[in-house]
Motif scaffolding. Sequence first.
Motif, PDB file in Angstrom:
ATOM      1  N   VAL A  95       0.837  -1.194   0.000  1.00 39.62           N
ATOM      2  CA  VAL A  95       0.000   0.000   0.000  1.00 39.62           C
ATOM      3  C   VAL A  95       0.876   1.249   0.000  1.00 39.62           C
ATOM      4  N   VAL A  96       0.338   2.305  -0.585  1.00 39.13           N
ATOM      5  CA  VAL A  96       1.009   3.598  -0.636  1.00 39.13           C
ATOM      6  C   VAL A  96       0.073   4.638  -0.055  1.00 39.13           C
ATOM      7  N   VAL A  97       0.598   5.458   0.846  1.00 40.73           N
ATOM      8  CA  VAL A  97      -0.187   6.497   1.514  1.00 40.73           C
ATOM      9  C   VAL A  97       0.507   7.838   1.334  1.00 40.73           C
ATOM     10  N   GLY A 118       0.109  15.776   8.773  1.00 39.70           N
ATOM     11  CA  GLY A 118       0.439  14.403   8.387  1.00 39.70           C
ATOM     12  C   GLY A 118      -0.016  13.347   9.379  1.00 39.70           C
ATOM     13  N   ARG A 119      -0.682  13.748  10.463  1.00 44.63           N
ATOM     14  CA  ARG A 119      -1.055  12.770  11.493  1.00 44.63           C
ATOM     15  C   ARG A 119      -2.037  11.729  10.973  1.00 44.63           C
ATOM     16  N   GLN A 120      -2.999  12.147  10.150  1.00 46.36           N
ATOM     17  CA  GLN A 120      -3.950  11.166   9.635  1.00 46.36           C
ATOM     18  C   GLN A 120      -3.280  10.194   8.663  1.00 46.36           C
ATOM     19  N   GLY A 121      -2.409  10.711   7.799  1.00 49.57           N
ATOM     20  CA  GLY A 121      -1.695   9.828   6.880  1.00 49.57           C
ATOM     21  C   GLY A 121      -0.812   8.836   7.600  1.00 49.57           C
ATOM     22  N   TYR A 122      -0.114   9.291   8.645  1.00 50.95           N
ATOM     23  CA  TYR A 122       0.740   8.388   9.408  1.00 50.95           C
ATOM     24  C   TYR A 122      -0.093   7.361  10.164  1.00 50.95           C
ATOM     25  N   VAL A 135       4.289  -1.077   3.476  1.00 44.10           N
ATOM     26  CA  VAL A 135       3.744   0.283   3.433  1.00 44.10           C
ATOM     27  C   VAL A 135       4.810   1.293   3.022  1.00 44.10           C
ATOM     28  N   THR A 136       4.433   2.167   2.094  1.00 48.03           N
ATOM     29  CA  THR A 136       5.257   3.310   1.715  1.00 48.03           C
ATOM     30  C   THR A 136       4.447   4.570   1.946  1.00 48.03           C
ATOM     31  N   VAL A 137       5.049   5.548   2.612  1.00 53.27           N
ATOM     32  CA  VAL A 137       4.421   6.853   2.807  1.00 53.27           C
ATOM     33  C   VAL A 137       5.176   7.893   1.996  1.00 53.27           C
ATOM     34  N   VAL A 138       4.447   8.669   1.203  1.00 55.65           N
ATOM     35  CA  VAL A 138       5.014   9.838   0.535  1.00 55.65           C
ATOM     36  C   VAL A 138       4.608  11.039   1.384  1.00 55.65           C
ATOM     37  N   ALA A 139       5.588  11.598   2.095  1.00 56.55           N
ATOM     38  CA  ALA A 139       5.310  12.596   3.137  1.00 56.55           C
ATOM     39  C   ALA A 139       5.753  13.976   2.686  1.00 56.55           C
ATOM     40  N   ALA A 140       4.829  14.910   2.721  1.00 54.77           N
ATOM     41  CA  ALA A 140       5.118  16.291   2.358  1.00 54.77           C
ATOM     42  C   ALA A 140       5.231  17.139   3.617  1.00 54.77           C
ATOM     43  N   ASN A 141       6.457  17.507   3.970  1.00 50.27           N
ATOM     44  CA  ASN A 141       6.706  18.471   5.053  1.00 50.27           C
ATOM     45  C   ASN A 141       6.117  18.014   6.388  1.00 50.27           C
ATOM     46  N   VAL A 150       7.776   1.245   8.226  1.00 48.25           N
ATOM     47  CA  VAL A 150       7.226   1.919   7.049  1.00 48.25           C
ATOM     48  C   VAL A 150       8.338   2.646   6.299  1.00 48.25           C
ATOM     49  N   LYS A 151       8.329   2.539   4.976  1.00 53.33           N
ATOM     50  CA  LYS A 151       9.257   3.294   4.138  1.00 53.33           C
ATOM     51  C   LYS A 151       8.696   4.697   3.927  1.00 53.33           C
ATOM     52  N   VAL A 152       9.516   5.720   4.140  1.00 53.67           N
ATOM     53  CA  VAL A 152       9.067   7.109   4.006  1.00 53.67           C
ATOM     54  C   VAL A 152       9.848   7.799   2.890  1.00 53.67           C
ATOM     55  N   ILE A 153       9.124   8.376   1.949  1.00 53.03           N
ATOM     56  CA  ILE A 153       9.709   9.182   0.882  1.00 53.03           C
ATOM     57  C   ILE A 153       9.293  10.625   1.116  1.00 53.03           C
ATOM     58  N   ARG A 154      10.262  11.516   1.250  1.00 55.22           N
ATOM     59  CA  ARG A 154       9.956  12.911   1.596  1.00 55.22           C
ATOM     60  C   ARG A 154       9.914  13.783   0.339  1.00 55.22           C
ATOM     61  N   VAL A 155       8.871  14.604   0.263  1.00 54.12           N
ATOM     62  CA  VAL A 155       8.704  15.533  -0.855  1.00 54.12           C
ATOM     63  C   VAL A 155       8.323  16.899  -0.292  1.00 54.12           C
ATOM     64  N   VAL A 156       8.299  17.893  -1.163  1.00 46.85           N
ATOM     65  CA  VAL A 156       7.957  19.257  -0.745  1.00 46.85           C
ATOM     66  C   VAL A 156       6.701  19.753  -1.460  1.00 46.85           C
ATOM     67  N   SER A 157       6.734  19.795  -2.785  1.00 46.72           N
ATOM     68  CA  SER A 157       5.671  20.435  -3.551  1.00 46.72           C
ATOM     69  C   SER A 157       4.670  19.429  -4.099  1.00 46.72           C
TER      70      SER A 157
END
Length: 310
Positions: A95-97, A118-122, A135-141, A150-157
Amino acid sequence: TATLLTARCPVMYAPAMHTEMWEHPATQHNVATLRTRGALVVEPATGRLTGADSGKGRLPEPAELFALAESVLSSRTDAAGSAAAPFLTMAGRRVVVSAGGTREELDPVRFLGNWSTGRQGYAFARSAAARGAEVTVVAANVELPDPAGVKVIRVVSARDMHAAMLDEARTADAVVMTAAVADFRPAARSGQKIKKDGPGPRVPGPIALTENPDILADLAARRAAHGPAGQVLVGFAAETDLDLTAAQAKLARKGCDLLVVNQVGGGLGFGAGDNEAVVLDAGGGQTPIPRRSKDALASVVWDLVAARLG
């Protein structure tokens, strides 16, 4: 013995070691054996290890391990305390969140953004991990500790998130878009701080905006054209005024399977520890979720997703 034990109560392992040891075929074989016997093996975190090296193998933060254990135990009972779905209902699923709020830069020090933490996504990520999913999370800020396992990928925009989500969703069984994504960005970004007086660039008038890509709609379009078949796509709609008729039309327009409509403002939504929502499905059904913790809300939605996955 392990099979009998996990039939009565969940067993969770959190191994920690150097990267080379974790990746060794013997270790991976043993981990796979534990998982086939019904145990939850938490993926190690990535970071500084006991020596000078860094990599995958670090023990997740104790607080996050505790939160994951709580989520595992809560998945064993429903809100009334009765027996609920079996342990590891999403084992073998990927799954990806998306989580957090995107930022659209105006200059090196200013941006257009929102209040999402980001609390709901986490919470969605933690709940899926407790069910045995990869699980992979694409986390913005997001300024929260990484959820355990969980694998976390950090993004900005928004454009960063668009690229990461479409890439990660290619092989996902389920995608949940909880992130608050900016609909617009400044049409031009200044390379220097914009000033109201003195030397340097200035804003001559209203800031021109241009539209960002629609991540949820693009995920649905790509799924329709290229798959994967059977993928479940969940969107979020944060509204100050709930209009379920308009939300149902939005679900159809976006092309997702479920749309979680939640009210923001007045202590609800962004930054709060709890949430309430109505989940709409593509067939016209509605599942109200009364106010509860964000982890508990995520668990209800995952039940709906798991039912569609079969």
